[in-house]
Every structure is written in C-alpha cells, then in structure tokens.
Design an enzyme around this catalytic site. Structure first.
Site, PDB file in Angstrom:
ATOM      1  N   ASN A 108       4.709  -2.403  15.362  1.00 22.72           N
ATOM      2  CA  ASN A 108       4.191  -1.799  14.354  1.00 22.72           C
ATOM      3  C   ASN A 108       4.233  -0.566  14.976  1.00 22.72           C
ATOM      4  O   ASN A 108       3.267  -0.481  16.635  1.00 22.72           O
ATOM      5  CB  ASN A 108       3.369  -2.011  13.783  1.00 22.72           C
ATOM      6  CG  ASN A 108       3.463  -2.890  12.763  1.00 22.72           C
ATOM      7  OD1 ASN A 108       4.303  -3.637  12.025  1.00 22.72           O
ATOM      8  ND2 ASN A 108       2.404  -3.511  11.866  1.00 22.72           N
ATOM      9  N   GLU A 503       8.684   8.727  -7.307  1.00 24.60           N
ATOM     10  CA  GLU A 503       8.242   7.834  -6.386  1.00 24.60           C
ATOM     11  C   GLU A 503       9.014   6.697  -7.574  1.00 24.60           C
ATOM     12  O   GLU A 503       9.834   5.753  -6.413  1.00 24.60           O
ATOM     13  CB  GLU A 503       6.984   7.397  -6.369  1.00 24.60           C
ATOM     14  CG  GLU A 503       6.343   8.139  -5.194  1.00 24.60           C
ATOM     15  CD  GLU A 503       5.366   7.475  -5.541  1.00 24.60           C
ATOM     16  OE1 GLU A 503       4.645   7.159  -4.209  1.00 24.60           O
ATOM     17  OE2 GLU A 503       4.066   8.375  -5.337  1.00 24.60           O
TER      18      GLU A 503
END
Length: 623
Positions: A108, A503
C-alpha cells in the site's frame, strides 16, 4: 483504499486471507489477489473482479498454505488489470522469461523514486511485468536478498522514498513473512488459536475480526518479522542504517465485525444514514458537562495557551471543519482558519506557535492530513488535537489531544454518520474553548447541553422524511447537473450535499453561497438545472428568499429544505420539504441528513454502485 492481509500459521490460512479481504472491500478496490508458499514454490491467484471471484479461483486452483499474503488494489500506477494486481513476484536476472523469482510482495502507498529504482534494476537484468511502483520493491528486495528476509527488507526500505506498508515472503524461507511501514498503516495480529503459533498482518484491524483481537499497531519505520511461534519488531536508529529491536504494546481491539452485516437495508449507506441517531447518542454518551478534559488530560492548559485554531482536513471532513469555523468564531470568539490538508503543506504559511492545530479524519489514517499535521508541527505548532472515529489510529497517536467519535465502522464510501458525529465533536470543542476563554455562561452551557441531548431525537425525526425525499429523487435521477445553495453556517452543508450527489449518483453538482448567484452561477440556471436550497429560519433567511427569487425569475426549479416557520410554501417550480424543527446553532447537523437521503435515493434510481462508487476509495492512505 488498498488492503493488506498476511499470515503465518500451521493451518491453511487461505480462507483467513480471503475473509480478511472481504472485510476490507468497503475501502474500495479494482483488483485483488493472494499468494502463498506451497510445495516449495510461489503460487498466486489474481482477479479484476470481486473477492468472491478470487475465492472461487483459489479453490479451483487448489491454492492452500500456512504462509501467504493477500491484497485489494486501488489503482495508482498502472491501469486496473491482472498484470498490475498484487501480489507481485520478483523476476530475477537469471530466471527464465516470465518465471517467478523468489520474492512475493504486496504494498500500500506510493514509491516516489520508483522510476530511478526501475532503471537501476533493469540495468541489473530484472524483468518488469507490470506498470506498478510495487514491482520495484519486490525486485529490490530480491536483489539484496542473501538468505535472510528480514535483513533484505531492512536494506531495501532504506532505498525507498514515499509511503509504504508492505508484506513479503520468500520462496526460500517457508513460514516467514516480513512486514514494514512508513506513512501507511499496518498492524500485527497475535494469534489466539491454540497450538498454531500464528501471526497476522493487516492494513486494518477490522480485517482480522473473528481471527484475533490481540493487535500491535506498528510505528512509522517499524519492520516486523513473523515466524511460527515468535515475532519481533525492529526500528531503524535515527541517522543510521542500523535497526534495533523494540517492544510495542499488544492491545485488545474489538474490530466491530458485526458492522459489516447489512440487515434489512439495501445498502450500507442507507443503513449508516439511519444509524445516525444512535451514533450521535453514543458519541455524547460520556459527556455529562462541558470541560476541556473531554479532549484529554492537559487540555485545559493547552486551551489557555492558544489564541487561534487551524483546522486541517480533506473531503467531507473539510466541510465539517468549515462548519466548525462558524461555531468557533461566533461562540468561542477565537480566530479560525480551515485548510485543505493536501494543499496546506505545499504553500508558504505564517506559523503561530499559539495555534491549536485540529485534524479531522474518519479513519485516522488519511495520508494528506497526517502529512499536513507533521508539517504544522515542523513549523513549531505543537498544540495538536484530532477529531477521529478510530481510537487506535495513527492520527490519534500523533496528536496531543483527541476526541473519539463513536460512529462505529462506516462501510459506505460516502461518509454520513462519521460526518455528523464529527460535527458533534467539533461543537463540543467550540463549547470547551468558549468556556476556557470566558465566553460561555452556566445558562448558555445548560442550554447547549439540552440541545445536544435532544439531538438524537431531532435527527430521528429528520430521517423520517425519507418518503418525501424519495419522490424528489425520481426527478433528480433524470438530471445531469444540479446547484446547491446555502448561506452562512449552512453554506458548508450545501457543499457537503453537492459532494454526496456527485460521489454516488455521478450527477455534476456544485454548491455556492446563495449571495454569489448573481456573480456568475446564475448564468447556469434553467428549467433543467434543479437548485437545492438549505433554508433554516436564521438571520439570513430573508436574504436567502431574495436569492431564491432570482432563481425563480430565470425559470429555475427550486427544491427547498425549509424549517417549519420560514413561511416558504410549495407552488409550481418551488418544491418544499419541511424540517421538523429549527435547531439553532446545531441546525447544520439536521439539514445535512435530507441531503444525504437525496443523494442516496437518486443514486438508487440511476442504478449506480452506491457503496462502492467508481474511482473512489473509503480510506485515502496515499497522497
């Protein structure tokens, strides 16, 4: 955004890895994969579909092992494709073309010097099969590997610039996984299954719910070595290439595994909208009176020293901070500035050591906000406080003071209950600062506490407006653009409403202070441009009514959330939903809820993936 799970055990850990990925699906991803050490070789399965498909693939391929790593990827470097999906294998200079080398790795974060390292490794004969910065790390570890994986990782991470959390294992060392973190979260889980001697890695403790509740939160710069029956953590000595063994506290963490149960709701977002009365009540549960100590020991001394507030946040949390600015300046009488965290650290600012730096983050791991916090501290502003939903997060550990909201795990990418509980925490901060500065009388404190205690009931009454909002959503679903208007304290709420609509429904939506209409946005108003207006009965109501008339005069269609005593009536071109009651300073918390419902039901009507909107992630842990 991006999830990591890893394990070392005597039992088959593939089901645990897969279940961990399922628990992390809410963070958003576009590919997933798992790799194991099996029969002396590296084996993996990867997919650009959902984790359920990956589960089927591992079963069909007979992938099983006591050592493995798994990942959900949200694309940064390279398109969403199987060849870019994690885990990545090293491909050494002497490996057959396309054959896997000896290192498997998940990652990550973002490696900023990956181009430089890629060129160096290519020159050494390494072959790259992806466009990712992650594959660079696998090759780099392979290059320095001389039989001890811990030493190889320790050497490799010193070459990396940027943010990372990694989990890695080697073909040559069964039952060993090494993890490292810098700027991206990683936790160690200590196994509780008797006789297995097992340990786990994860980017979020929630991934290990039901497996272990014994969690170690790794610090920045930690490298952890997990083997059967034992683990140890090393940390790089400052200004040195040497690592020393360190001890980190093992905490009992209940990771809210039940939060992932959808129950009777269609989506997690709908569930979380309806959970807001309980989330607010839980957040207020321990508050019996206004006191700086709500925010931690020593808060009174800090509050007495400061003369201004700087709020750092991103996205929805930024709008919570923008709302709080009105409260802090009008009630606590303290100068307040609000900065978008991703911008703040890259501009010249004027530091003030008497500033209280307030960060706001749902996850407590937001990379931009953490970086902005560190920048503020480096500027000499050491008084820090966070409003956060995760008590064990990096943000809480980094800040001097904290207020932990009790929203519970929020699965939907579009924040709802985290936002309203943030507002509650920020209002309490306002009252505590007002009290410390002598601007809150006992009568005012009692009045505000009464309003706060009644807030869950008031929110429940607003949630009950859902059927009326559904009727509006059918109209909105046919639109491609929308304007949101608010004034004063409710302008940030209009911004939040527009954000929610764009969104999850993918309708282009923008918000403006209503007084700005005539300065440009009025040119956009037509019958095809719905104009949503937040209309509380406050000091700006008459001004707002004038702005609404400007919309009507241009043929615009208004959709108004109005307090019951505003005397705004429905008529052709003017649609009104009445709020149950006016709620004074706390009105923004009530007015945002119908905007959440409008976005949710419009998205449902358009058939979008409400909980996992395209291109977005729940927890933004890379810059």
């Amino acid at each position: 955004m991006c999830g990591i799970v890893g394990a070392v055990s005597k039992r088959n850990i593939v089901p645990i890895l897969i279940e961990g990925l399922k628990r992390l699906e809410y963070r958003g991803y576009d590919s997933c994969g798992v790799a194991v050490h099996q029969d002396g070789e590296l084996r993996r399965a990867r997919s650009t579909s959902r984790v359920a498909e990956l589960h089927s693939q591992t079963a069909e391929d007979g992938i099983a092992s006591g050592t493995g790593i798994a990942h959900t990827r949200w694309a940064t470097h390279g398109v969403p494709a199987v060849h870019n999906a994690h885990p990545h294998f090293s491909h050494g200079a002497h490996a057959a073309d396309g054959a896997a080398g000896r290192i498997a790795l998940v990652h990550n974060g973002i490696i900023e010097n990956h181009d430089e390292l890629r060129a160096e490794l290519k020159a050494r004969g390494y072959t790259f099969h992806s466009q990712t910065d992650t594959e660079v790390i696998a090759h780099l570890i392979d290059h320095v590997y001389q039989g001890d994986l811990l030493e190889a990782v320790q050497q490799a991470v010193q070459r990396l610039k940027g943010a990372y959390a990694i989990a890695v294992f080697s073909r040559d060392e069964p039952h060993r996984v090494v993890g490292a973190r810098e700027g991206s979260p990683l936790v160690l889980g200590v196994g509780t299954e008797e006789g297995q001697g097992e340990f786990f890695l994860a980017s979020d403790a929630m991934a290990l719910a039901g497996v272990t509740d014994q969690i170690v939160y790794l610090d920045e710069g930690d490298v952890v070595d997990m083997q059967l029956g034992r683990y140890w953590i090393t940390h790089r000595v400052v200004d040195s290439t040497r690592f020393e063994t360190v001890q980190r506290e093992v905490r009992t963490v209940h990771a809210h595994s039940g939060a992932a149960e959808l129950g009777p709701y269609r989506h997690y977002m709908q569930k979380e909208i309806f959970e807001q009365p309980v989330a607010i009540a839980n957040t207020l549960d321990a508050v019996t009176g206004i006191s700086p100590e709500i925010f931690g020991d020593g808060a009174y001394g800090v509050f007495k020293e400061i003369d201004s507030v700087l709020i750092l946040a991103c996205g929805t949390s930024y709008y919570a901070g923008s709302t709080a600015k009105y409260w802090l300046e009008s009630i606590a009488k303290i100068p307040t500035s609000v900065e978008i965290a991703s911008e703040y650290r890259y501009r010249d600012s004027v530091p003030n050591p008497r500033t209280l730096v307030v960060t706001i983050s749902q996850s407590g791991e937001t990379a931009d906000t953490l970086a902005a916090l560190k920048h503020a501290r480096a500027q000499g502003m050491t008084h820090t406080l966070t409003v956060c939903n995760v008590s064990t997060s990096a943000m809480v550990r980094e800040c001097e003071l904290a207020f932990i909201t009790r929203a519970g795990a929020e699965i939907g990418v579009a924040s709802t209950k985290a936002f309203t509980t943030q507002l509650v925490g920020l209002f309490l901060l306002t009252l505590a600062l007002a009290q410390t500065r002598g601007h809150l009388s006992e009568a005012q404190e009692a009045e505000h506490l009464k309003a706060l205690r009644h807030l869950p009931v008031a929110v429940q009454a607003v949630v009950a407006l859902e059927p009326q909002v559904i009727a509006w959503s059918e109209e909105f679903a046919r639109k491609e653009n929308a304007l949101f208007l608010g004034r004063g304290l409710h302008y940030p709420i209009a911004l939040e409403g527009a954000l929610k609509l764009k969104e999850i429904s993918y309708i282009h939506a923008e918000a403006y202070p209503a007084g700005e209409l005539k300065h440009g946005p009025l040119a956009l108003v037509t019958a095809e441009m719905p104009v949503v207006t937040v209309a509380p009965n406050d000091a700006l109501l008459e001004k707002l009514k004038s702005n609404m008339q400007e919309v009507r005069a241009r043929g615009g269609e208004l959709f108004v959330f109005a307090d019951s005593d505003t005397r705004i009536e429905s008529e052709p071109g003017l649609h009104v939903i009445r709020m149950p009651e006016h709620y004074g300073a706390l009105s923004p918390i009530l007015h945002v809820i119908p905007l959440q419902l409008l976005a949710y039901h419009t998205a449902c009507a358009r058939g979008t993936d409400v909980d996992k909107p395209r291109n977005l992630a729940k927890s933004v842990t890379v810059e």
